[in-house]
Write an enzyme that holds these catalytic residues in place. Structure first.
Site, short mmCIF file in Angstrom:
data_model
loop_
_atom_site.label_atom_id
_atom_site.label_comp_id
_atom_site.label_asym_id
_atom_site.label_seq_id
_atom_site.Cartn_x
_atom_site.Cartn_y
_atom_site.Cartn_z
N LYS A 191 0.86 -1.19 0.00
CA LYS A 191 0.00 0.00 0.00
C LYS A 191 0.88 1.22 0.00
O LYS A 191 1.71 1.41 0.90
CB LYS A 191 -0.93 0.05 1.21
CG LYS A 191 -1.95 1.19 1.02
CD LYS A 191 -2.65 1.63 2.28
CE LYS A 191 -1.86 2.62 3.08
NZ LYS A 191 -1.70 3.96 2.43
N GLU A 265 10.34 0.49 10.44
CA GLU A 265 11.35 1.55 10.32
C GLU A 265 10.64 2.86 10.62
O GLU A 265 9.86 3.34 9.80
CB GLU A 265 11.92 1.57 8.90
CG GLU A 265 12.68 0.33 8.51
CD GLU A 265 13.89 0.09 9.38
OE1 GLU A 265 14.38 1.05 10.02
OE2 GLU A 265 14.36 -1.05 9.44
N CYS A 300 13.77 10.31 8.01
CA CYS A 300 13.78 9.80 9.39
C CYS A 300 15.17 9.90 10.01
O CYS A 300 15.29 9.95 11.22
CB CYS A 300 13.26 8.38 9.43
SG CYS A 300 13.95 7.35 8.15
N GLU A 402 9.61 14.53 16.51
CA GLU A 402 10.05 14.50 15.12
C GLU A 402 9.17 15.47 14.34
O GLU A 402 7.96 15.27 14.22
CB GLU A 402 9.90 13.09 14.56
CG GLU A 402 10.35 13.00 13.12
CD GLU A 402 10.20 11.61 12.52
OE1 GLU A 402 9.09 11.06 12.54
OE2 GLU A 402 11.20 11.09 12.00
P1 NAI Z 1 2.01 7.77 8.72
O1 NAI Z 1 2.88 6.92 9.55
O2 NAI Z 1 0.64 8.08 9.19
O3 NAI Z 1 1.85 7.10 7.26
C1 NAI Z 1 2.76 6.19 6.70
C2 NAI Z 1 1.98 5.09 5.98
O4 NAI Z 1 1.17 4.38 6.92
C3 NAI Z 1 1.00 5.61 4.92
O5 NAI Z 1 0.99 4.71 3.84
C4 NAI Z 1 -0.32 5.60 5.65
O6 NAI Z 1 -1.43 5.51 4.81
C5 NAI Z 1 -0.17 4.34 6.49
N1 NAI Z 1 -1.06 4.30 7.67
C6 NAI Z 1 -1.48 5.33 8.45
N2 NAI Z 1 -2.29 4.87 9.43
C7 NAI Z 1 -2.39 3.54 9.27
C8 NAI Z 1 -3.10 2.51 9.95
N3 NAI Z 1 -3.87 2.77 11.01
N4 NAI Z 1 -2.96 1.24 9.51
C9 NAI Z 1 -2.18 0.95 8.45
N5 NAI Z 1 -1.51 1.87 7.75
C10 NAI Z 1 -1.60 3.15 8.16
O7 NAI Z 1 2.79 9.13 8.40
P2 NAI Z 1 2.18 10.54 7.94
O8 NAI Z 1 0.85 10.76 8.56
O9 NAI Z 1 2.29 10.60 6.48
O10 NAI Z 1 3.25 11.54 8.59
C11 NAI Z 1 3.15 11.92 9.94
C12 NAI Z 1 4.50 11.88 10.61
O11 NAI Z 1 5.05 10.59 10.55
C13 NAI Z 1 5.56 12.75 9.98
O12 NAI Z 1 5.48 14.06 10.39
C14 NAI Z 1 6.83 12.09 10.44
O13 NAI Z 1 7.12 12.52 11.75
C15 NAI Z 1 6.46 10.63 10.48
N6 NAI Z 1 6.93 9.92 9.27
C16 NAI Z 1 8.09 9.22 9.34
C17 NAI Z 1 8.58 8.60 8.21
C18 NAI Z 1 9.83 7.82 8.24
O14 NAI Z 1 10.43 7.61 7.21
N7 NAI Z 1 10.25 7.32 9.37
C19 NAI Z 1 7.90 8.70 6.92
C20 NAI Z 1 6.66 9.44 6.97
C21 NAI Z 1 6.23 10.02 8.11
#
Ligand code: NAI
Ligand code: MG
Length: 504
Positions: A191, A265, A300, A402
């Protein structure tokens, strides 16, 4: 097609975006999603909609998982040389489309093609090619028992892998998930992130002619609606995730009910420490690289807690501010642009919120940035100047959370012990960097810092062959190495053969 000018690149990417709208790749075919619901995909540099993505839910998840489950037995038992050959062909097909993918990714993420998406496309190919070579490495071990008994282990692919990725580096995140999962003999349903689904769709479209149908499937949609049913699906036997720590924790809960392993990660709030004996030219370049200036800080591993020894503080700050200002901000598809836009309004507002907290903090000073750029051509996009803030107390959310944008705190220190303690006083434990020419100090840091990815005198990113992952809230598991492939994408079967018939 020629992609030499900005308008050519833009036209090309927009045509792809239109063609991929509303599609998924399931069972080897780019096809309309089952759901009729759509959501817009935005160009964050302009605020325009560039396409519509399918808002998948349970039915699309079911169809994709069924395709992956159906393809599993044949893929898992394919001789590993053949799996390798197919994956190498897949890498070559992506290699031929790197420029096109770099354009599409720049259009939907706001990452600049010249400094980010083109290099990321290269890494995307490298990672897949690297893992293609390891299809034969899912090996077990033999153990001497007593006389006439022989123990060995085999590594068995887990089955259908559910992969969920974010938007900050979707090209390389896609093959980071696909490479080890597929090489080890699993099939995948991925996804993509709702903010950046199109280049990922295009990757799977390119792969559809090469991988057997059903081996690699992709759906689009939101976390709760599409990611959750994927992670909870009984036939999904492994979840691999990159994203926020909060969602990582949710996925562990979903997987717990069916006793399924999760690789996660997650985030970071990474310390970057400059000692007074460091080569300051290297350190300044390393602070800028550590801030991930060319990805608008959306990484990250970004070094967003910068600690500089008081003896060199003013000098390092002065030079860093100059270096940050030199990054040319503009249309991500322009060859001359070095810094693009933040991914979305949501992330842009998050950045503004933290800067507002900083402004309201007594004693805090915004040393550079803290605003949108003046350039009127950028006013509709989510552009934000790289921002350094000092005078922030260590317990402020600005220093603890973060932010995931172009914002870092800087602080002067004099005592190595104290700065080490402060560096470790974080819920996260992903990356950590020290700048020094003192070997003893460097090794002291290596021994005592709580981080999964430690670097001395450099601040680079993970790549194929550099084993990568965090501790604490930064996650569990490792990526990018053959050992992590075996550990996370297979399960061990222990076998004891007793010779049975008494000695002849
Ligand atoms: P997120 O963690 O909500 O989204 C990442 C992925 O998880 C997306 O594909 C999203 O649709 C999916 N997702 C969200 N909720 C889910 C659930 N309940 N069950 C299954 N999949 C789910 O990140 P978002 O909202 O885009 O960004 C928010 C914060 O997350 C950022 O400000 C940053 O701090 C952090 N982040 C960290 C990343 C990294 O590389 N470690 C990458 C993106 C965001
Ligand atoms: Mg989220």
């Amino acid at each position: 097609m020629e992609l030499t000018t900005t308008p050519e690149r833009e036209r090309h990417a927009k045509a792809l975006a239109a063609r991929l709208s509303g599609r998924v790749v399931v069972d080897g075919t780019l096809r309309p999603a089952l759901t009729d619901e759509r959501f817009p995909v935005e160009n964050p540099a302009t605020g325009e909609a560039i396409g519509m993505a399918a808002r998948c839910g349970q039915p699309d998840v079911e169809r994709a998982v069924a395709a992956a489950a159906g393809a599993f037995a044949a893929w898992a038992t394919l001789p590993h040389r053949q799996r390798s050959t197919i994956l190498l062909r897949a890498a070559a097909a992506l290699e031929a489309e790197m420029e096109s993918l770099a354009c599409l990714s720049a259009l939907e993420t706001g990452n600049a093609i010249a400094t980010q998406t083109r290099g990321e496309a290269r890494t995307m190919v490298d990672i897949l090619r690297y893992f293609a070579g390891f299809a034969g490495e899912a090996k077990g071990k033999t153990v001497p028992l007593t006389e006439r008994r022989f123990l060995f282990t085999r590594r068995v692919p887990v089955g259908v892998v559910g992969a969920i990725i974010p938007w900050n580096a979707p090209l390389m995140q896609t093959t980071s998930k696909l490479g080890p999962a597929l090489a080890a003999g699993n099939t995948v349903v991925l996804k993509s992130a709702e903010q950046a689904p199109l280049a990922v769709l295009r990757i799977f479209e390119i792969l559809q002619g090469i991988l057997p149908p059903g081996v690699a499937n992709v759906i689009t949609g939101f976390g709760e609606e599409a990611g959750r049913p994927l992670a909870e699906h009984p036939q999904v036997r492994k979840v691999t995730f990159t994203g926020s720590s909060a969602v990582g924790a949710r996925l562990l809960h979903y997987a717990a009910d069916k006793i399924v392993p999760v690789t996660a990660e997650l985030g970071g709030k990474n310390p970057n420490i400059v000692l007074p004996d460091a080569d300051l030219e290297l350190a300044v370049a390393g602070i800028v690289q550590g801030l991930r200036l060319f990805r608008q800080g959306q990484s990250c591993t970004a070094g967003t807690r910068v600690y500089i020894h008081a003896e060199v503080y003013d000098e390092v700050i002065r030079r860093t501010v100059v270096a940050l200002a030199a990054g040319r901000m503009g249309n991500p598809l322009d060859e001359s642009t070095q810094v693009g836009s933040i991914i979305s309004r949501e992330q842009f507002e998050r950045v503004e919120r933290y800067v507002a907290i900083a402004r309201a903090t007594p004693g805090a000073r915004i040393l550079t940035g803290g605003a949108r750029p003046d350039d009127p051509t950028l006013k509709n996009g989510y552009f934000y100047l790289p921002t350094l803030i000092d005078g922030i107390p260590a317990d402020s959310p600005v220093c603890r959370d973060e932010i995931f944008g172009p914002v870092a705190t800087v602080a002067a220190f004099t005592d190595f012990e104290a700065v080490l303690r402060e560096a470790n006083d974080s819920r996260y434990g992903l990356a950590a960097v020290l700048w020094t020419r003192d070997l003893a100090r460097a090794m002291e840091f290596v021994d005592r810092i709580e981080a999964g990815f430690v670097q001395i005198n450099q601040f680079s990113v993970a790549e194929a062959g550099i084993e990568y992952g965090g501790t604490k809230l930064s996650g569990m598991g490792r990526e990018m190495s053959p050992e992590s492939m075996v550990e996370h994408f297979t399960w061990p079967k222990t076998v004891i053969i007793n010779y049975g018939t008494p000695g002849i």
